[in-house]
Design an enzyme around this catalytic site. Structure first.
Site, short mmCIF file in Angstrom:
data_model
loop_
_atom_site.label_atom_id
_atom_site.label_comp_id
_atom_site.label_asym_id
_atom_site.label_seq_id
_atom_site.Cartn_x
_atom_site.Cartn_y
_atom_site.Cartn_z
N GLU A 19 -11.46 8.63 4.23
CA GLU A 19 -12.74 9.24 4.61
C GLU A 19 -13.33 8.62 5.88
O GLU A 19 -14.23 9.19 6.51
CB GLU A 19 -13.76 9.07 3.47
CG GLU A 19 -13.37 9.79 2.19
CD GLU A 19 -14.35 9.46 1.07
OE1 GLU A 19 -14.26 10.09 0.00
OE2 GLU A 19 -15.23 8.58 1.28
N GLU B 32 -0.73 -6.41 7.51
CA GLU B 32 -0.06 -7.69 7.30
C GLU B 32 1.42 -7.67 7.70
O GLU B 32 2.09 -8.70 7.70
CB GLU B 32 -0.18 -8.11 5.83
CG GLU B 32 -1.56 -8.64 5.45
CD GLU B 32 -2.58 -7.54 5.37
OE1 GLU B 32 -2.27 -6.45 4.84
OE2 GLU B 32 -3.71 -7.74 5.87
N HIS C 229 -11.24 3.77 9.23
CA HIS C 229 -10.35 2.63 8.99
C HIS C 229 -8.90 2.98 9.31
O HIS C 229 -8.15 2.17 9.85
CB HIS C 229 -10.49 2.18 7.53
CG HIS C 229 -9.94 0.81 7.30
ND1 HIS C 229 -9.05 0.53 6.30
CD2 HIS C 229 -10.15 -0.34 7.95
CE1 HIS C 229 -8.73 -0.75 6.35
NE2 HIS C 229 -9.40 -1.30 7.33
N PHE D 177 9.75 -0.31 14.18
CA PHE D 177 8.48 0.23 13.67
C PHE D 177 8.75 1.39 12.71
O PHE D 177 9.00 2.52 13.14
CB PHE D 177 7.64 0.70 14.87
CG PHE D 177 6.25 1.17 14.53
CD1 PHE D 177 5.95 2.53 14.49
CD2 PHE D 177 5.25 0.26 14.28
CE1 PHE D 177 4.66 2.96 14.19
CE2 PHE D 177 3.95 0.69 14.00
CZ PHE D 177 3.66 2.04 13.95
N SER E 181 -0.23 -2.57 5.55
CA SER E 181 0.45 -2.42 6.84
C SER E 181 -0.05 -3.39 7.88
O SER E 181 0.71 -3.84 8.74
CB SER E 181 0.29 -0.99 7.34
OG SER E 181 1.07 -0.11 6.54
N TRP F 66 0.86 -1.20 0.00
CA TRP F 66 0.00 0.00 0.00
C TRP F 66 0.89 1.24 0.00
O TRP F 66 1.86 1.32 0.75
CB TRP F 66 -0.89 0.02 1.24
CG TRP F 66 -2.32 -0.36 1.04
CD1 TRP F 66 -2.84 -1.62 0.99
CD2 TRP F 66 -3.42 0.53 0.89
NE1 TRP F 66 -4.20 -1.57 0.81
CE2 TRP F 66 -4.58 -0.26 0.75
CE3 TRP F 66 -3.55 1.92 0.87
CZ2 TRP F 66 -5.86 0.28 0.59
CZ3 TRP F 66 -4.81 2.48 0.72
CH2 TRP F 66 -5.95 1.66 0.58
N1 LIG Z 1 -5.59 2.20 3.80
C1 LIG Z 1 -4.34 1.63 3.99
C2 LIG Z 1 -4.17 0.28 4.23
N2 LIG Z 1 -5.25 -0.56 4.30
C3 LIG Z 1 -5.12 -1.99 4.13
C4 LIG Z 1 -4.75 -2.73 5.42
O1 LIG Z 1 -3.42 -2.47 5.82
C5 LIG Z 1 -4.88 -4.24 5.20
O2 LIG Z 1 -4.02 -4.63 4.14
C6 LIG Z 1 -6.30 -4.64 4.85
O3 LIG Z 1 -7.18 -4.18 5.85
C7 LIG Z 1 -6.44 -6.18 4.71
O4 LIG Z 1 -6.08 -6.78 5.93
N3 LIG Z 1 -2.93 -0.24 4.42
C8 LIG Z 1 -1.83 0.58 4.38
O5 LIG Z 1 -0.70 0.10 4.55
N4 LIG Z 1 -1.98 1.91 4.16
C9 LIG Z 1 -3.20 2.48 3.96
O6 LIG Z 1 -3.29 3.72 3.77
C1 LIG Z 2 -6.06 3.67 6.19
C2 LIG Z 2 -7.15 3.26 5.28
O1 LIG Z 2 -7.56 2.12 5.22
C3 LIG Z 2 -7.80 4.36 4.51
O2 LIG Z 2 -6.81 5.02 3.75
C4 LIG Z 2 -8.88 3.82 3.59
O3 LIG Z 2 -9.56 4.95 3.06
P1 LIG Z 2 -11.11 5.18 3.43
O4 LIG Z 2 -11.17 5.43 4.93
O5 LIG Z 2 -11.52 6.41 2.62
O6 LIG Z 2 -11.86 3.93 3.04
#
Ligand SMILES: Nc1c(NC[C@H](O)[C@H](O)[C@H](O)CO)[nH]c(=O)[nH]c1=O
Ligand SMILES: CC(=O)[C@@H](O)COP(=O)(O)O
Length: 163
Positions: free
Chosen positions: A95, A67, A98, A123, A65, A31
């Protein structure tokens, strides 16, 4: 001290151990890969600069992240010769809530790994409000958090091998 007042790429080699015999694993999230690859480059360059051989830098890629936790745990299980693991991710606020849960989950998960592992897990996860903040911290105006993580790894390896 905020990052704005400290360049993340600055380090004094004279205060660091010779890394020629060290082996480090680096787990990288896909990501925001423009940022995470920049962080990886900063970490790799610093490790090489401090004497580590390229074959002793092991890279695994994971989807996101969240994972990083399992990836680091598994890497430690399968390679008993590692002296440290660095996890690299970039979480950017969207938005919804999450962002909060991913950041908290990864932070707690890596903290827990440090509690049960015999080697340090560093980290290197950016948790930013927007992409520009991430770019600024992965080789931009504020330096590279990957460099900072590599230096932290070397210092923790030295500490861990003292006892
Ligand atoms: N939105 C971001 C994510 N989201 C994905 C999660 O980390 C994970 O892969 C998913 O929920 C499946 O388990 N990950 C990032 O590293 N950065 C982001 O901005
Ligand atoms: C950190 C996230 O998962 C986030 O960037 C996903 O975007 P949204 O909150 O608009 O679904």
């Amino acid at each position: 001290m905020a990052t704005a007042n400290k360049n993340l790429s600055e380090y004094d080699k004279s205060t660091l151990p010779d890394a020629k015999d060290f082996k480090v694993g680096i787990v990288v999230s896909e990501w925001n890969d423009k940022v995470t690859n920049g962080l990886f480059s900063g970490a790799k360059e610093a490790l090489l600069d401090c004497g580590m051989s390229e074959e002793n830098i092991v890279r695994w890629d994971v989807p996101g992240s969240f994972e990083l936790i399992f990836g680091a745990k598994r890497m430690i299980e399968v390679d008993e010769n590692l002296d440290a693991v660095i996890v690299i991710g970039c979480v950017i606020k969207g938005e919804t809530m999450h962002f909060d849960f991913v950041c908290q989950g990864v932070t707690q998960g890596i903290k827990d790994l440090n509690l049960i592992s015999e080697i340090p897990v560093i980290f290197c996860v950016l948790t930013d409000n927007n992409e520009q903040q991430s770019l600024d911290r992965s080789g931009g105006v504020h330096g590279n958090k990957g460099t900072e993580a590599a230096i932290a790894a070397l210092k923790m390896i030295e500490l861990n091998t003292k006892f």
